[in-house]
Design a protein around this motif. Structure first.
Motif, mmCIF file in Angstrom:
data_model
loop_
_atom_site.group_PDB
_atom_site.id
_atom_site.type_symbol
_atom_site.label_atom_id
_atom_site.label_comp_id
_atom_site.label_asym_id
_atom_site.label_seq_id
_atom_site.Cartn_x
_atom_site.Cartn_y
_atom_site.Cartn_z
ATOM 1 N N GLN A 107 73.278 135.276 76.078
ATOM 2 C CA GLN A 107 73.085 135.003 74.694
ATOM 3 C C GLN A 107 73.639 133.707 74.374
ATOM 4 O OE1 GLN A 107 74.024 138.558 72.350
ATOM 5 N NE2 GLN A 107 72.207 139.666 73.349
ATOM 6 N N ILE A 108 74.863 133.594 74.924
ATOM 7 C CA ILE A 108 75.505 132.226 74.591
ATOM 8 C C ILE A 108 74.619 130.944 75.117
ATOM 9 C CG2 ILE A 108 77.325 130.594 75.155
ATOM 10 C CD1 ILE A 108 78.997 133.174 75.140
ATOM 11 N N LEU A 109 74.043 131.109 76.412
ATOM 12 C CA LEU A 109 73.237 130.136 76.884
ATOM 13 C C LEU A 109 72.003 129.970 76.282
ATOM 14 C CD1 LEU A 109 73.525 131.030 80.887
ATOM 15 C CD2 LEU A 109 74.641 129.151 79.408
ATOM 16 N N GLN A 110 71.514 130.896 75.346
ATOM 17 C CA GLN A 110 70.222 130.522 74.527
ATOM 18 C C GLN A 110 70.334 129.422 73.342
ATOM 19 O OE1 GLN A 110 69.739 134.470 72.326
ATOM 20 N NE2 GLN A 110 69.015 135.515 74.191
ATOM 21 N N ILE A 111 71.734 128.995 73.139
ATOM 22 C CA ILE A 111 71.929 127.628 72.325
ATOM 23 C C ILE A 111 71.576 126.713 73.016
ATOM 24 C CG2 ILE A 111 73.659 126.878 70.845
ATOM 25 C CD1 ILE A 111 75.337 129.622 70.870
ATOM 26 N N ASP B 199 84.380 129.617 75.190
ATOM 27 C CA ASP B 199 85.273 130.204 74.739
ATOM 28 C C ASP B 199 85.391 130.939 73.420
ATOM 29 O OD1 ASP B 199 86.193 130.286 77.521
ATOM 30 O OD2 ASP B 199 87.712 128.844 76.799
ATOM 31 N N LYS B 200 85.146 130.148 72.445
ATOM 32 C CA LYS B 200 85.112 130.431 71.234
ATOM 33 C C LYS B 200 83.872 131.746 70.675
ATOM 34 C CE LYS B 200 86.858 126.292 69.195
ATOM 35 N NZ LYS B 200 86.669 125.089 68.296
ATOM 36 N N LEU B 201 82.736 131.018 71.408
ATOM 37 C CA LEU B 201 81.551 132.115 71.458
ATOM 38 C C LEU B 201 81.683 133.360 72.003
ATOM 39 C CD1 LEU B 201 78.522 129.548 71.896
ATOM 40 C CD2 LEU B 201 79.496 130.676 69.574
ATOM 41 N N SER B 202 82.440 133.348 73.176
ATOM 42 C CA SER B 202 82.685 134.643 73.785
ATOM 43 C C SER B 202 83.682 135.760 73.024
ATOM 44 C CB SER B 202 83.529 134.418 75.045
ATOM 45 O OG SER B 202 82.583 133.734 75.969
ATOM 46 N N GLN B 203 84.686 135.114 72.197
ATOM 47 C CA GLN B 203 85.393 135.751 71.396
ATOM 48 C C GLN B 203 85.028 136.027 70.107
ATOM 49 O OE1 GLN B 203 88.882 133.106 70.647
ATOM 50 N NE2 GLN B 203 89.526 133.072 72.911
ATOM 51 N N TRP B 204 83.946 135.372 69.857
ATOM 52 C CA TRP B 204 83.179 135.707 68.490
ATOM 53 C C TRP B 204 82.080 136.527 68.731
ATOM 54 C CZ3 TRP B 204 78.982 132.095 65.735
ATOM 55 C CH2 TRP B 204 78.861 132.555 64.442
ATOM 56 N N TRP B 205 81.576 136.880 69.894
ATOM 57 C CA TRP B 205 80.460 137.516 70.099
ATOM 58 C C TRP B 205 80.329 139.132 69.628
ATOM 59 C CZ3 TRP B 205 79.065 142.191 72.918
ATOM 60 C CH2 TRP B 205 77.833 142.327 73.311
ATOM 61 N N LEU B 206 81.425 139.620 69.726
ATOM 62 C CA LEU B 206 81.423 141.109 69.301
ATOM 63 C C LEU B 206 81.532 141.097 67.681
ATOM 64 C CD1 LEU B 206 81.630 144.076 69.832
ATOM 65 C CD2 LEU B 206 83.956 143.903 70.050
ATOM 66 N N ARG B 207 82.466 140.273 67.091
ATOM 67 C CA ARG B 207 82.279 139.948 65.580
ATOM 68 C C ARG B 207 80.777 139.744 65.019
ATOM 69 N NH1 ARG B 207 87.643 137.227 63.172
ATOM 70 N NH2 ARG B 207 89.430 138.198 64.668
ATOM 71 N N ARG B 208 80.247 138.751 65.727
ATOM 72 C CA ARG B 208 78.629 138.488 65.403
ATOM 73 C C ARG B 208 77.918 139.622 65.475
ATOM 74 N NH1 ARG B 208 75.667 136.668 62.067
ATOM 75 N NH2 ARG B 208 73.779 136.054 62.736
ATOM 76 N N PHE C 147 74.830 123.225 70.143
ATOM 77 C CA PHE C 147 76.141 122.610 70.736
ATOM 78 C C PHE C 147 75.837 121.263 70.272
ATOM 79 C CE2 PHE C 147 75.733 126.068 74.154
ATOM 80 C CZ PHE C 147 77.020 126.663 73.436
ATOM 81 N N PRO C 148 77.260 120.664 70.115
ATOM 82 C CA PRO C 148 78.686 121.234 69.892
ATOM 83 C C PRO C 148 78.587 122.251 68.634
ATOM 84 C CG PRO C 148 78.687 118.959 69.404
ATOM 85 C CD PRO C 148 77.217 119.248 70.018
ATOM 86 N N LEU C 149 79.562 123.034 68.624
ATOM 87 C CA LEU C 149 79.680 124.003 67.428
ATOM 88 C C LEU C 149 80.029 123.366 66.348
ATOM 89 C CD1 LEU C 149 81.307 127.048 69.096
ATOM 90 C CD2 LEU C 149 78.872 126.776 68.440
ATOM 91 N N SER C 150 80.973 121.835 66.516
ATOM 92 C CA SER C 150 81.225 121.322 65.272
ATOM 93 C C SER C 150 80.046 120.676 64.393
ATOM 94 C CB SER C 150 82.031 120.160 65.965
ATOM 95 O OG SER C 150 81.688 119.276 66.798
#
Length: 556
Positions: A75-79, A89-98, A153-156
């Protein structure tokens, strides 16, 4: 120094109060321990019940990818675009909250829309958001399979792409449309208000409860299983919103001291009331029993206490009443005993005194005949004192018996021979038939009993009558029956036979020298020898004396 008495009411009060306080204190202590131990977990379990839609979404994601790591990575690679070094790393930590935010938006949208035809129509009458906010939510409604749709990408580069709430724009402003390079509408990431703060406390674990993503926590978590095709594939973990200090802050002991004090005051008053009622309930019958005991100590044996209760106090009152009756009977027996004894002693003493005074005055000379008459009175006094002494020893269970192997029938035959001359002189026919047995008996004491029975038959059988002695025995007992012909006895006389100084015919007994103690003494002697002596109506019309011994002392 006299010891201070503690009233029964005070005893009841202290007992009830202490018992109640102990029960309340222990109960509150258990409540304290239970709340401190279990309340935080209970709150977390309640919050987990609100995550049902998230659980269903995660189950669908796992079913699509068959592995949690693969699902997150895919699901991260869909970006699209080039990721910065720390974007993954940010998206992995954010995945469950999302995923939580997506489930929250979906649930809210489904709860506030209805289907008209094929397209969902917003039901603004039940929605907390207005028409424009629901329209934004509808256009940007995400999917759990594409949680990062619209990001690049990038998230910024996506800072203007987030909307954390609906109320961050003027009411007249229409939502902006974001179009990608292919001309398609991009969805904005809209975060629903997380009033309970669940997203910051969620974590995901695999089927073995190994941590995957989310918030790590050292405190105990509450878990909700994720099921796929009847199999647990992972767990949602939730850290309690309450910490140890928070649990204590809502604890009964911490914030309800006034109520605790009130409970103790009410307990004190309730215990006092219960103690007074119980003391009154028990004190009145106890006071009556105390008065009854005082009456008995003062010699009033006819006093009766009336307590109509079906409990131990009622039983005690009945026992005291029975004791009073027994003491009254013993007192009357004692008085009768003293009166009878003095009467029995007075007669021969009066005769002796008259004869001695006559000799002193010269009216009567000390001839052999007169001295023999005086000797008969002395022997009568001697027999009376001996019988009284033997009865006293028997009552004190001090009657001495020397047991030895004895044939009781041999003693009976011997004494019948000694009495035969008396029976012939009184014109009484005597018959004997029986057999002996070897028993452990005191020969002299047994002989004394037989002599008393034969003397009684000779004294109370009319001239021309009959006395019959016979034995009956089996493996267990040896019994001697002594039957005589009239004089007979009434039922009332038969029940009193064997009492001290009781005579069926007082004038006849005095003429023959009886004291009224022979049968009473015989009963005591037989009991001391381990046997029984009973009296019945005789088939010959007079008295039957039944003398029985068990053969458990039989000597072979």
């Amino acid at each position: 120094m006299k010891n201070r008495r503690i009233p029964i009411a005070l005893r009841f009060f202290v007992t009830v109060l202490m018992t109640t306080l102990v029960i309340i204190t222990v109960s509150l202590g258990v409540l304290h321990w239970t709340m401190q131990r279990s309340f935080t977990k209970y709150v977390a379990d309640v919050e987990l019940q609100k995550l049902g839609h998230l659980n269903e979404n995660l189950a669908g994601v796992y079913l699509a990818y068959h592995d949690w790591g693969n699902a997150i990575q895919a699901q991260i690679l869909q970006i699209e675009g080039d990721a910065a070094p720390d974007d993954y790393d940010k998206l992995s930590q954010w995945w469950l909250r999302r995923q939580y935010d997506i489930a929250l938006q979906q649930r809210y949208f489904y709860d506030h829309t209805f289907v008209e035809g094929e397209a969902p129509v917003i039901n603004s009458s039940t929605a907390l958001l207005d028409q424009q906010d629901l329209k934004v939510l509808k256009e940007n409604l995400p999917s759990e399979y594409r949680p990062f749709e619209g990001l690049k990408f990038p998230l910024s580069a996506n800072q203007n792409f987030y909307r954390t709430k609906f109320k961050d724009r003027p009411r007249t402003e229409e939502p902006e449309a974001v179009v990608n390079h292919e001309g398609k509408l991009n969805k904005r990431i809209i975060a629903m208000p997380d009033q309970l703060g669940l997203s910051s406390r969620l974590s995901l674990y695999d089927a073995d409860k190994n941590f995957i993503v989310g918030e790590r926590s050292e405190q105990e978590l509450s878990f909700q299983p994720i099921w796929v095709d009847g199999k647990i594939v992972g767990y949602l973990g939730l850290k309690s919103v309450l910490g140890q200090d928070d649990a204590l802050s809502i604890n009964f002991f911490s914030n309800q001291k006034r109520y605790l004090l009130l409970v103790y005051i009410l307990t004190f008053l309730a215990s006092l009331t219960a103690a007074l009622l119980l003391a009154t309930y028990f004190k009145k019958p106890i006071q009556r029993l105390l008065n009854a005991a005082r009456e008995l100590t003062q010699g009033n044996y006819q006093h009766q206490v009336k307590i109509n209760r079906n409990d131990e106090l009622g039983d005690l009152s009945n026992e005291i009443n029975q004791l009073a009756e027994i003491l009254d009977q013993h007192e009357r027996s004692r008085k009768q005993w003293v009166a009878d004894t003095s009467h029995e002693l007075k007669t021969p003493l009066a005769v002796l005194q008259a004869q001695i005074e006559a000799m002193q005055d010269g009216i009567r000379k000390a001839t052999p005949e007169h001295l023999e008459a005086m000797m008969r009175q002395v022997m009568s006094l001697k027999k009376l004192t001996q019988d009284l002494a033997a009865l006293a020893q028997a009552d004190a269970q001090q009657l001495t018996c020397y047991l030895a192997p004895t044939d009781p029938w041999e003693v009976v035959v011997q004494e019948v021979d000694n009495f035969r001359l008396k029976f012939e002189k009184a014109q009484i026919d005597i018959e004997i038939e029986g057999a002996g047995a070897q028993l452990l008996l005191d020969r002299d004491r047994f002989k004394q009993v037989i002599v008393n029975l034969l003397s009684n038959s000779e004294r109370y059988t009319e001239s021309g009558g009959k006395v019959h002695l016979h034995t009956v025995q089996d493996q267990d007992s040896w019994t001697l029956y002594v039957d005589d012909s009239p004089y007979g006895l009434s039922d009332d006389q038969l029940t009193q036979l064997g009492q001290r100084f009781y005579r069926v015919d007082d004038s006849r007994t005095r003429a023959t020298g009886g004291t009224g103690l022979g049968l009473a003494l015989s009963i005591k002697i037989v009991q001391a020898l381990g046997g029984t002596l009973a009296f019945e109506h005789s088939p010959l019309g007079g008295l039957r004396c039944k003398l029985s011994f068990k053969k458990n002392n039989d000597v072979q």
